[in-house]
Design an enzyme around this catalytic site. Structure first.
Site, PDB file in Angstrom:
ATOM      1  N   LYS A  53      -3.068  13.646   0.429  1.00  0.00           N
ATOM      2  CA  LYS A  53      -4.282  13.498  -0.384  1.00  0.00           C
ATOM      3  C   LYS A  53      -5.392  14.394   0.159  1.00  0.00           C
ATOM      4  O   LYS A  53      -6.090  15.069  -0.601  1.00  0.00           O
ATOM      5  CB  LYS A  53      -4.729  12.023  -0.401  1.00  0.00           C
ATOM      6  CG  LYS A  53      -3.861  11.166  -1.306  1.00  0.00           C
ATOM      7  CD  LYS A  53      -4.065   9.672  -1.122  1.00  0.00           C
ATOM      8  CE  LYS A  53      -3.020   8.915  -1.944  1.00  0.00           C
ATOM      9  NZ  LYS A  53      -2.958   7.478  -1.689  1.00  0.00           N
ATOM     10  N   GLN A  97      -5.919   3.011   1.492  1.00  0.00           N
ATOM     11  CA  GLN A  97      -4.463   3.091   1.349  1.00  0.00           C
ATOM     12  C   GLN A  97      -3.818   1.719   1.558  1.00  0.00           C
ATOM     13  O   GLN A  97      -4.101   1.033   2.533  1.00  0.00           O
ATOM     14  CB  GLN A  97      -3.921   4.114   2.376  1.00  0.00           C
ATOM     15  CG  GLN A  97      -2.451   4.424   2.254  1.00  0.00           C
ATOM     16  CD  GLN A  97      -2.092   5.220   1.009  1.00  0.00           C
ATOM     17  OE1 GLN A  97      -2.935   5.900   0.412  1.00  0.00           O
ATOM     18  NE2 GLN A  97      -0.852   5.142   0.598  1.00  0.00           N
ATOM     19  N   ASP A 120      -8.641   4.598  -7.610  1.00  0.00           N
ATOM     20  CA  ASP A 120      -7.297   4.029  -7.807  1.00  0.00           C
ATOM     21  C   ASP A 120      -7.234   3.240  -9.121  1.00  0.00           C
ATOM     22  O   ASP A 120      -6.148   2.924  -9.603  1.00  0.00           O
ATOM     23  CB  ASP A 120      -6.982   3.016  -6.693  1.00  0.00           C
ATOM     24  CG  ASP A 120      -6.233   3.615  -5.521  1.00  0.00           C
ATOM     25  OD1 ASP A 120      -5.380   4.481  -5.750  1.00  0.00           O
ATOM     26  OD2 ASP A 120      -6.492   3.174  -4.383  1.00  0.00           O
TER      27      ASP A 120
END
Ligand code: GUN
Length: 282
Positions: A53, A97, A120
């Site tokens: 990422k 995460q 997200d």
């Protein structure tokens, strides 16, 4: 014989657009989209994901911050960091995460992220917006799947769309996106009876159940578009999808490979969400 959908290529094309848009916005406003990624602990797969990422952010010209926190981080410390990032003007997207170490409450963490920075799209405000068709962000994997279907030139409207899997992250939002594109949508899961009867009806089949090579050629319709979200390791340790590629390739019109199908799209859609969040602030 199916045409193979090249997820790497579709992803690359999108990233080039993102890069030039980012540069143009920087020239105009003197600011860049900023993504903060938080990782707690030492999960090896998570470490690879967050490194990818960060690399992707830098490639398209975003500002990137990576917070590596130790396994023993407390809930209080993590929430404090999220609050600081919520109030940081340089940061437009925050991603924590998952999975988190067991002593941390994932739901509370998701709720702590400001919905306008929730790239997200896991916060209930954002999942709710997807449900009513008024989204700011789309969850990365289902959004990537939609781009791949679009890349084939397949019309979704009026088609039989079957999603296998009902997770909050993939199956449920995927079904919503196909519905918003006017598909006739069926969601299947582990309790579905006569699964093969349902999958054989699908013009568009999206498979996200986490079982290696589960969908075989006899379960699909001639000419179906088959999208494989699975990422499994087979007995030989090789990365494999939920779809038995060899038998399905013979019947499908389009099919995604694993690796090189849906996988490359997810980070690209995260970048897209970060760019969207940034543009909202201009
Ligand atoms: N872990 C694996 N995939 C994801 C993702 O897309 N977002 C977050 N936050 N954690 C993940």
């Amino acid at each position: 014989m199916a045409q193979i959908i090249n997820g790497k290529q579709v992803s690359q094309n999108l990233r080039e657009k993102q890069k030039s848009e980012t540069e143009a916005l920087f020239q105009k406003y003197g600011k860049r989209p900023g993504l903060a990624v938080i990782i707690v602990g030492e999960d090896p797969a998570s470490k690879v994901y967050v490194a990818n990422k960060e690399k992707a952010c830098i490639e398209v010209g975003f500002h990137s911050e990576l917070y590596r926190l130790p396994e023993e981080t407390t809930m209080h410390e993590l929430l404090e960091l999220i609050e600081k990032l919520n109030n940081d003007d340089k940061i437009h997207g925050i991603l924590c995460q998952l999975p988190l170490p067991k002593h941390l409450d994932e739901e509370k963490v998701i709720l702590a992220i400001n919905p306008s920075k929730d790239v997200d799209a896991f916060h209930p405000v954002n999942t709710g917006k997807i449900m009513i068709g008024n989204h700011s962000f789309l969850p990365c994997t289902p959004a990537g799947v939609m781009k791949l279907i679009e890349s084939t030139g397949t019309e979704i409207s009026g088609k039989e769309c079957v999603v296998i899997g009902r997770s909050n992250i993939v199956g449920k939002p995927q079904a919503m996106l196909l519905l918003q594109a006017n598909g006739t949508v069926t969601i299947c899961h582990s309790r579905t009876r006569n699964l093969k009867e349902v999958t054989k009806r699908a013009d568009i089949l999206v498979v996200a159940i986490g079982k290696a090579d589960f969908i075989t050629g006899d379960m699909i319709k001639e000419g179906a578009v088959v999208i494989d979200v699975g990422m499994n390791r087979n007995k030989e340790g090789k990365l494999t999808g939920d779809v038995d590629f060899a038998s399905c390739e013979k019947k499908a019109s389009f099919i995604t490979p694993v690796p090189g199908g849906v996988g490359p799209m997810t980070i690209t859609m995260l970048l897209e969400n970060t760019l969207t969040a940034f543009k909202e602030t201009l």
